[in-house]
Design an enzyme around this catalytic site. Structure first.
Site, mmCIF file in Angstrom:
data_model
loop_
_atom_site.group_PDB
_atom_site.id
_atom_site.type_symbol
_atom_site.label_atom_id
_atom_site.label_comp_id
_atom_site.label_asym_id
_atom_site.label_seq_id
_atom_site.Cartn_x
_atom_site.Cartn_y
_atom_site.Cartn_z
ATOM 1 N N ASP A 7 0.843 -1.197 0.000
ATOM 2 C CA ASP A 7 0.000 0.000 0.000
ATOM 3 C C ASP A 7 0.881 1.250 0.000
ATOM 4 O O ASP A 7 1.427 1.639 1.021
ATOM 5 C CB ASP A 7 -0.898 0.017 1.239
ATOM 6 C CG ASP A 7 -1.830 1.222 1.230
ATOM 7 O OD1 ASP A 7 -2.813 1.194 0.466
ATOM 8 O OD2 ASP A 7 -1.546 2.211 1.944
ATOM 9 N N TYR A 40 3.571 9.376 -0.638
ATOM 10 C CA TYR A 40 4.585 8.717 0.197
ATOM 11 C C TYR A 40 5.981 8.812 -0.432
ATOM 12 O O TYR A 40 6.971 8.481 0.208
ATOM 13 C CB TYR A 40 4.240 7.234 0.439
ATOM 14 C CG TYR A 40 2.923 6.960 1.115
ATOM 15 C CD1 TYR A 40 2.140 7.983 1.652
ATOM 16 C CD2 TYR A 40 2.438 5.656 1.224
ATOM 17 C CE1 TYR A 40 0.923 7.716 2.252
ATOM 18 C CE2 TYR A 40 1.224 5.385 1.839
ATOM 19 C CZ TYR A 40 0.468 6.415 2.342
ATOM 20 O OH TYR A 40 -0.741 6.142 2.936
HETATM 21 N N1 LIG Z 1 -5.113 6.465 3.540
HETATM 22 C C1 LIG Z 1 -4.557 7.136 4.514
HETATM 23 O O1 LIG Z 1 -4.868 8.307 4.760
HETATM 24 C C2 LIG Z 1 -3.523 6.471 5.376
HETATM 25 C C3 LIG Z 1 -3.095 7.094 6.556
HETATM 26 C C4 LIG Z 1 -2.156 6.433 7.351
HETATM 27 C C5 LIG Z 1 -1.670 5.190 6.957
HETATM 28 N N2 LIG Z 1 -2.092 4.632 5.783
HETATM 29 C C6 LIG Z 1 -1.584 3.302 5.328
HETATM 30 O O2 LIG Z 1 -1.661 2.359 6.384
HETATM 31 C C7 LIG Z 1 -0.351 1.885 6.725
HETATM 32 C C8 LIG Z 1 -0.261 1.617 8.217
HETATM 33 O O3 LIG Z 1 -0.537 2.776 8.987
HETATM 34 P P1 LIG Z 1 0.573 3.485 9.887
HETATM 35 O O4 LIG Z 1 1.908 3.210 9.292
HETATM 36 O O5 LIG Z 1 0.203 4.898 10.054
HETATM 37 O O6 LIG Z 1 0.387 2.790 11.313
HETATM 38 P P2 LIG Z 1 0.578 1.317 11.933
HETATM 39 O O7 LIG Z 1 0.819 0.296 10.881
HETATM 40 O O8 LIG Z 1 -0.560 1.131 12.876
HETATM 41 O O9 LIG Z 1 1.882 1.490 12.830
HETATM 42 C C9 LIG Z 1 3.166 1.643 12.292
HETATM 43 C C10 LIG Z 1 4.138 1.958 13.444
HETATM 44 O O10 LIG Z 1 4.171 0.874 14.380
HETATM 45 C C11 LIG Z 1 5.480 0.333 14.466
HETATM 46 N N3 LIG Z 1 5.326 -1.132 14.461
HETATM 47 C C12 LIG Z 1 5.016 -1.914 13.399
HETATM 48 N N4 LIG Z 1 4.901 -3.196 13.773
HETATM 49 C C13 LIG Z 1 5.153 -3.251 15.092
HETATM 50 C C14 LIG Z 1 5.181 -4.297 16.028
HETATM 51 N N5 LIG Z 1 4.915 -5.560 15.664
HETATM 52 N N6 LIG Z 1 5.482 -3.996 17.328
HETATM 53 C C15 LIG Z 1 5.720 -2.717 17.701
HETATM 54 N N7 LIG Z 1 5.696 -1.672 16.853
HETATM 55 C C16 LIG Z 1 5.412 -1.929 15.543
HETATM 56 C C17 LIG Z 1 6.235 0.837 13.253
HETATM 57 O O11 LIG Z 1 7.593 1.022 13.556
HETATM 58 P P3 LIG Z 1 8.815 0.580 12.590
HETATM 59 O O12 LIG Z 1 8.422 0.891 11.180
HETATM 60 O O13 LIG Z 1 9.931 1.435 13.089
HETATM 61 O O14 LIG Z 1 9.053 -0.889 12.837
HETATM 62 C C18 LIG Z 1 5.546 2.176 12.996
HETATM 63 O O15 LIG Z 1 6.102 3.170 13.825
HETATM 64 C C19 LIG Z 1 0.574 2.990 6.217
HETATM 65 O O16 LIG Z 1 1.902 2.575 6.056
HETATM 66 C C20 LIG Z 1 -0.113 3.361 4.914
HETATM 67 O O17 LIG Z 1 0.168 2.405 3.916
HETATM 68 C C21 LIG Z 1 -3.010 5.244 5.002
#
Ligand SMILES: NC(=O)c1ccc[n+]([C@@H]2O[C@H](COP(=O)([O-])OP(=O)(O)OC[C@H]3O[C@@H](n4cnc5c(N)ncnc54)[C@H](OP(=O)(O)O)[C@@H]3O)[C@@H](O)[C@H]2O)c1
Length: 288
Positions: free
Chosen positions: A49, A54
């Site tokens: 995604d 990004y």
């Molecule tokens: N459409 C939209 O508006 C929108 C908005 C936000 C996000 N998104 C999409 O959704 C995806 C996920 O959302 P997000 O990145 O905001 O949040 P998330 O996946 O809920 O959390 C990511 C964070 O958690 C950490 N993490 C990941 N796995 C972990 C684990 N097993 N244990 C502890 N910490 C962990 C990561 O750190 P590290 O990377 O340092 O390991 C990162 O800081 C995004 O990458 C994007 O593709 C879309």
């Protein structure tokens, strides 16, 4: 519910399939994106995604090629930048995605957020429909739309069908929202469920901010799984397509290791909250 595995897919209204576990790359720096995405592919993820915003579409596509996995087995998403809404700008955004990635087609293209007003939203949708009809994009959808935006789009699709013929308005195959136990968005999810629209869950592990909640800790102990795995399993069992992000190899693996346990109906209920607590932006409430 049929047993889920890392290879599970859902069929979308477009007729194409979407892998149920996605790999998010928001805030993944471009210079590490290829390596971490390759690690995700090795782990078994087949769904990435990304978004224009990004700035890492190109290294995602490089990883797709380097993985040597057949193109048809990998699902790639990009999104129209919120500042490039409207028909012409969306066409330009799609062109840029193809220039950057060198892909022959893109599996899913979403409108990233419902900003810019009705005309810009409808124009962006029309550009997506045209790209789909040209075979460039296989499935189209929206992100961060509130129910009022979804109703507006449904009316526009109907209007396009009346004007250009059946099937010419496109179909909303996927919607992407921040979704987790502290933001379950029942109104939006019900809207989608009634129509067969797949709900993707972003911030599915709430960026780690809720791992200390007692209910998460208890379920983590009960199932001998990490808090991240408990929250991702909740998302899968709600029927969502979770998109966990990590640049850490061990976490990339942890976040895909979800298929040897199941939350009971009681566990799912224990994770229900009445909170409305976004951890990211919330364009669903915008009213322009
Ligand atoms: N459409 C939209 O508006 C929108 C908005 C936000 C996000 N998104 C999409 O959704 C995806 C996920 O959302 P997000 O990145 O905001 O949040 P998330 O996946 O809920 O959390 C990511 C964070 O958690 C950490 N993490 C990941 N796995 C972990 C684990 N097993 N244990 C502890 N910490 C962990 C990561 O750190 P590290 O990377 O340092 O390991 C990162 O800081 C995004 O990458 C994007 O593709 C879309």
């Amino acid at each position: 519910m049929a047993a889920l595995s890392i290879d599970s897919k859902y069929k979308m209204l477009s007729g194409y399939e979407i892998p149920v576990l996605g790999y998010g790359v928001y805030q993944t720096p471009a210079d590490v994106t290829e390596d971490v995405t390759l690690h995700a592919f090795k782990t078994g993820y087949r769904h990435v995604d990304s978004a224009r915003g990004y700035r890492n579409e190109q290294p995602c596509a490089d990883a797709m090629r380097k993985s040597l996995i057949p193109r048809g087995e990998i699902f790639f998403t990009s999104k129209v930048p919120p500042r490039a809404m409207g028909y012409e700008q969306t066409k330009a955004s799609i062109n840029s995605s193809f220039k950057q990635t060198g892909l022959d087609y893109i599996d899913l293209y979403l409108i990233h957020a419902p900003y810019g007003g009705k005309e810009a939203r409808n124009g962006a949708w029309r550009a997506l429909v045209e790209a789909k009809q040209a075979g460039l994009i296989r499935s189209i959808g929206v992100s961060n739309y509130g129910v009022h935006h979804l109703n507006e789009l449904e009316a526009y699709i109907k209007e396009m069908e009346e004007r250009y013929g059946k099937g010419r308005g496109g179909e909303i195959s996927v919607g992407q929202w921040e979704l987790h136990p502290w933001l379950a968005r029942k109104d939006i999810v019900d809207w989608c469920t009634e129509r067969g629209v797949i709900c993707e869950a972003y911030c599915p592990i709430v960026r780690g901010q809720r791992f200390g909640e007692s209910v998460v800790q208890e379920l983590s102990r009960k199932h001998q799984k990490t808090p991240a795995q408990v929250l991702l399993r909740w998302s899968l069992q709600k029927g969502f397509v979770p998109l966990p992000k990590s640049v850490t190899p061990a976490r990339i693996e942890e976040n895909a290791n979800l298929y040897d346990f199941e939350l009971s109906a009681e566990d799912m209920k224990a994770l229900e909250t009445s909170e409305y607590s976004p951890c990211a932006w919330d364009p669903t409430t915008s009213t322009d």
